[in-house]
Design an enzyme around this catalytic site. Structure first.
Site, mmCIF file in Angstrom:
data_model
loop_
_atom_site.group_PDB
_atom_site.id
_atom_site.type_symbol
_atom_site.label_atom_id
_atom_site.label_comp_id
_atom_site.label_asym_id
_atom_site.label_seq_id
_atom_site.Cartn_x
_atom_site.Cartn_y
_atom_site.Cartn_z
ATOM 1 N N GLU A 63 -4.905 16.791 -11.179
ATOM 2 C CA GLU A 63 -5.529 17.164 -12.454
ATOM 3 C C GLU A 63 -7.029 17.389 -12.336
ATOM 4 O OE1 GLU A 63 -3.551 15.422 -15.903
ATOM 5 O OE2 GLU A 63 -5.463 15.437 -16.940
ATOM 6 N N ARG A 111 -3.794 21.144 -14.407
ATOM 7 C CA ARG A 111 -2.728 20.214 -14.813
ATOM 8 C C ARG A 111 -2.958 19.621 -16.202
ATOM 9 N NH1 ARG A 111 0.591 15.678 -11.295
ATOM 10 N NH2 ARG A 111 1.750 14.871 -13.079
ATOM 11 N N HIS A 127 7.003 7.941 -27.660
ATOM 12 C CA HIS A 127 6.012 8.816 -27.019
ATOM 13 C C HIS A 127 6.228 10.284 -27.423
ATOM 14 C CE1 HIS A 127 3.308 10.421 -23.996
ATOM 15 N NE2 HIS A 127 4.289 11.171 -23.527
ATOM 16 N N HIS A 163 -1.141 15.504 -26.337
ATOM 17 C CA HIS A 163 -1.191 14.108 -25.900
ATOM 18 C C HIS A 163 -2.470 13.387 -26.331
ATOM 19 C CE1 HIS A 163 2.217 15.441 -23.584
ATOM 20 N NE2 HIS A 163 2.380 14.276 -22.996
ATOM 21 N N LYS A 202 2.681 11.156 -11.574
ATOM 22 C CA LYS A 202 1.791 10.301 -12.365
ATOM 23 C C LYS A 202 2.516 8.983 -12.617
ATOM 24 C CE LYS A 202 -1.225 13.422 -14.916
ATOM 25 N NZ LYS A 202 -1.608 13.919 -16.259
ATOM 26 N N LYS A 257 6.684 22.763 -14.654
ATOM 27 C CA LYS A 257 5.881 21.623 -14.201
ATOM 28 C C LYS A 257 5.605 21.727 -12.702
ATOM 29 C CE LYS A 257 4.786 16.848 -14.635
ATOM 30 N NZ LYS A 257 4.910 15.595 -15.355
ATOM 31 N N ARG A 285 0.817 -1.233 0.000
ATOM 32 C CA ARG A 285 0.000 0.000 0.000
ATOM 33 C C ARG A 285 0.845 1.274 0.000
ATOM 34 N NH1 ARG A 285 -3.065 -3.007 3.889
ATOM 35 N NH2 ARG A 285 -4.755 -4.089 2.813
ATOM 36 N N ASN A 325 -0.969 18.154 -20.898
ATOM 37 C CA ASN A 325 -1.288 17.125 -21.892
ATOM 38 C C ASN A 325 -1.432 17.702 -23.289
ATOM 39 O OD1 ASN A 325 -1.428 14.412 -20.937
ATOM 40 N ND2 ASN A 325 -2.998 15.129 -19.521
ATOM 41 N N GLU A 364 8.672 17.271 -25.297
ATOM 42 C CA GLU A 364 8.076 17.675 -24.001
ATOM 43 C C GLU A 364 8.669 18.992 -23.506
ATOM 44 O OE1 GLU A 364 5.445 16.151 -22.896
ATOM 45 O OE2 GLU A 364 5.607 13.969 -23.022
ATOM 46 N N HIS A 402 -1.531 10.149 -27.918
ATOM 47 C CA HIS A 402 -1.831 8.829 -27.344
ATOM 48 C C HIS A 402 -2.589 7.962 -28.352
ATOM 49 C CE1 HIS A 402 -1.432 10.143 -22.829
ATOM 50 N NE2 HIS A 402 -0.283 9.998 -23.426
HETATM 51 P P1 NAD Z 1 11.775 5.139 -22.419
HETATM 52 O O1 NAD Z 1 11.643 5.012 -20.987
HETATM 53 O O2 NAD Z 1 11.271 4.032 -23.284
HETATM 54 O O3 NAD Z 1 13.302 5.430 -22.767
HETATM 55 C C1 NAD Z 1 13.673 5.617 -24.110
HETATM 56 C C2 NAD Z 1 14.810 4.663 -24.537
HETATM 57 O O4 NAD Z 1 16.038 5.187 -24.066
HETATM 58 C C3 NAD Z 1 14.700 3.277 -23.969
HETATM 59 O O5 NAD Z 1 15.126 2.350 -24.932
HETATM 60 C C4 NAD Z 1 15.672 3.310 -22.795
HETATM 61 O O6 NAD Z 1 16.159 2.039 -22.451
HETATM 62 C C5 NAD Z 1 16.746 4.185 -23.339
HETATM 63 N N1 NAD Z 1 17.556 4.903 -22.383
HETATM 64 C C6 NAD Z 1 17.176 5.451 -21.229
HETATM 65 N N2 NAD Z 1 18.161 6.178 -20.692
HETATM 66 C C7 NAD Z 1 19.208 6.072 -21.529
HETATM 67 C C8 NAD Z 1 20.513 6.619 -21.541
HETATM 68 N N3 NAD Z 1 20.916 7.485 -20.618
HETATM 69 N N4 NAD Z 1 21.333 6.285 -22.547
HETATM 70 C C9 NAD Z 1 20.923 5.453 -23.538
HETATM 71 N N5 NAD Z 1 19.686 4.944 -23.603
HETATM 72 C C10 NAD Z 1 18.834 5.257 -22.604
HETATM 73 O O7 NAD Z 1 11.030 6.461 -22.964
HETATM 74 P P2 NAD Z 1 10.951 7.944 -22.401
HETATM 75 O O8 NAD Z 1 10.834 8.782 -23.588
HETATM 76 O O9 NAD Z 1 11.968 8.226 -21.397
HETATM 77 O O10 NAD Z 1 9.561 7.939 -21.620
HETATM 78 C C11 NAD Z 1 8.345 7.690 -22.300
HETATM 79 C C12 NAD Z 1 7.345 7.163 -21.298
HETATM 80 O O11 NAD Z 1 7.120 8.158 -20.305
HETATM 81 C C13 NAD Z 1 6.001 6.845 -21.898
HETATM 82 O O12 NAD Z 1 5.571 5.611 -21.400
HETATM 83 C C14 NAD Z 1 5.106 7.949 -21.403
HETATM 84 O O13 NAD Z 1 3.772 7.563 -21.270
HETATM 85 C C15 NAD Z 1 5.723 8.281 -20.088
HETATM 86 N N6 NAD Z 1 5.452 9.639 -19.613
HETATM 87 C C16 NAD Z 1 4.994 9.789 -18.362
HETATM 88 C C17 NAD Z 1 4.775 11.053 -17.851
HETATM 89 C C18 NAD Z 1 4.351 11.228 -16.425
HETATM 90 O O14 NAD Z 1 4.000 12.348 -16.042
HETATM 91 N N7 NAD Z 1 4.391 10.194 -15.618
HETATM 92 C C19 NAD Z 1 5.016 12.174 -18.652
HETATM 93 C C20 NAD Z 1 5.495 11.984 -19.942
HETATM 94 C C21 NAD Z 1 5.712 10.701 -20.423
HETATM 95 N N1 GLY Z 2 2.868 14.687 -18.333
HETATM 96 C C1 GLY Z 2 1.624 15.256 -17.938
HETATM 97 C C2 GLY Z 2 1.485 15.408 -16.482
HETATM 98 O O1 GLY Z 2 2.370 15.090 -15.725
HETATM 99 O O2 GLY Z 2 0.457 15.844 -16.041
#
Ligand code: NAD
Ligand code: GLY
Length: 368
Positions: free
Chosen positions: A241, A245, A269, A252, A147, A231, A125, A249, A189, A256
């Protein structure tokens, strides 16, 4: 921590406030983690690509603080942001007899961060977790704000929780190993924050895009810091949100749909968000909220960042219809009505619905 070069942005959420430390050489300094709560165990969650680069360095930095530093290495890719992969984290925690003080460390990009956060929110939890983002996208967005989620075949990030980390460590040096395509995805982003909140930052991105694409350390440091400040300002006012917030998006809703419509992992993404911003800007323009020169300015910047600006077709028969079906599943939809984040004049965003016929026109105009 080298306080002379490290910059700190704070997320202000009363007793759940936390710092985002941004700087060079942070990852492997034990001092970086000294003020974290004590526990006997830590679990580093990472993936098969990041582990060979950074796992041992983080592990070594944590070994003096925790009696046992465990690790779990997940498969790499958006297509693995699933229940099955999440369960590997619970298997590691339960298999090692971890207790509710165990601290989880998310070492990687947004996929690892979102899954580790969700695991931390639900294991016993709720256990503490620390974000150690290693992609630009994760440093400017996903590691901050709490998130957490996994995907469902019918919709992106549909299952998750709001759950804040205790600490965020953005070591800019880790961006040196990032492939150019991933750097561009992160820039989507970064660019996002300009049209929705800060035109001065938009001007700065335009002027410094070449330096960002060349991974210039000073340019990256400013981009990460300013993105986190914006942010933090938004999340501090609307953590869950209820309203404001949603502006984060921007791009997005279309993005998405592209990701789930093509199959997770086909477009990154950030690529989907970049193209989604073009489509959302075009919709804003057709609703009379912003003028065409601003749409062209934004489109040109997104293209210069190495991101796609034409959307893919999602179906041979009725691509726009497929977009609409997927977008109705968006978390912002209300009673089946899609709500878009639109530009309401340069530097401001608004969330509102739009007639399906107009959205269809935009999709037809903006897609291949
Ligand atoms: P990812 O986590 O898939 O990383 C991208 C690629 O880079 C992967 O292959 C990873 O292994 C590689 N990688 C990571 N660090 C590295 C480094 N230093 N050197 C070499 N390779 C490296 O993708 P991302 O773009 O980081 O994140 C996308 C994800 O984040 C999506 O799932 C999206 O929905 C999510 N997201 C979440 C929020 C939130 O607020 N929680 C906001 C935006 C995006
Ligand atoms: N990436 C959108 C949020 O964090 O709200």
């Amino acid at each position: 921590m080298n306080s002379s070069t490290t910059q700190t942005v704070t997320i202000e959420l009363a007793d759940r406030s936390y710092p985002i430390h941004i700087g060079s050489g942070l990852l492997d300094q034990p001092q970086t983690y000294a003020k974290l709560p004590n526990a006997s165990q830590a679990l580093i969650v990472t993936n098969t690509s990041v582990a060979p680069l950074y796992l041992q360095r983080l592990r070594a930095a944590l070994q003096g603080k925790y009696r046992q530093v465990l690790e779990v290495v997940l498969p790499d890719g958006e297509q693995y942001k699933t229940w099955q992969t999440l369960n590997l984290i619970f298997d590691a925690l339960l298999g090692a007899g971890c207790d509710r003080k165990t601290v989880l460390f998310a070492l990687g990009g947004g996929v690892v961060g979102d899954m580790t956060g969700f695991a931390a929110a639900s294991f016993m939890r709720g256990v503490p977790f620390v974000q150690v983002p290693t992609t630009l996208l994760a440093q400017v967005d996903s590691s901050v704000g709490g998130k957490t989620a996994i995907n469902h075949p019918l919709g992106k990030n549909m299952i998750g929780a709001f759950y804040q980390p205790q600490w965020v460590v953005c070591d800019l040096d880790t961006l040196r190993t990032l492939p150019p395509r991933e750097l561009s995805a992160g820039l989507a982003e970064v660019i996002k924050y300009g049209p929705i909140a800060d035109l001065v930052f938009l001007d700065w991105i335009e002027a410094n895009l070449d330096a960002l694409l060349a991974s210039d350390p000073a340019a990256l440091a400013h981009a990460v810091k300013r993105s986190c400040e914006i942010k933090a300002w938004v999340v501090g006012q609307d953590e869950r949100e209820a309203g404001l917030r949603a502006i984060l998006n921007f791009g997005h809703t279309f993005g998405h749909a592209i990701e789930s419509g093509l199959g997770y992992g086909e477009w990154l993404h950030g690529e989907a968000v970049g193209c989604g911003m073009v489509m959302a800007a075009e919709l804003s323009c057709r609703l009379g909220l912003v003028d065409q020169p601003f749409v062209q300015r934004l489109t040109a910047l997104i293209a210069r960042a190495g991101l796609p600006v034409r959307g893919p077709r999602l179906s041979a028969e009725d691509s726009a219809g497929r977009y609409l079906t997927l977008m109705r599943l968006d978390k912002k939809s209300e009673a089946g009505e899609i709500r878009f984040v639109l530009i309401n004049g340069p530097g401001q965003a608004a969330v509102r619905a739009a007639p399906d016929a107009l959205v269809r026109e935009v999709i037809e105009a903006c897609c291949a």
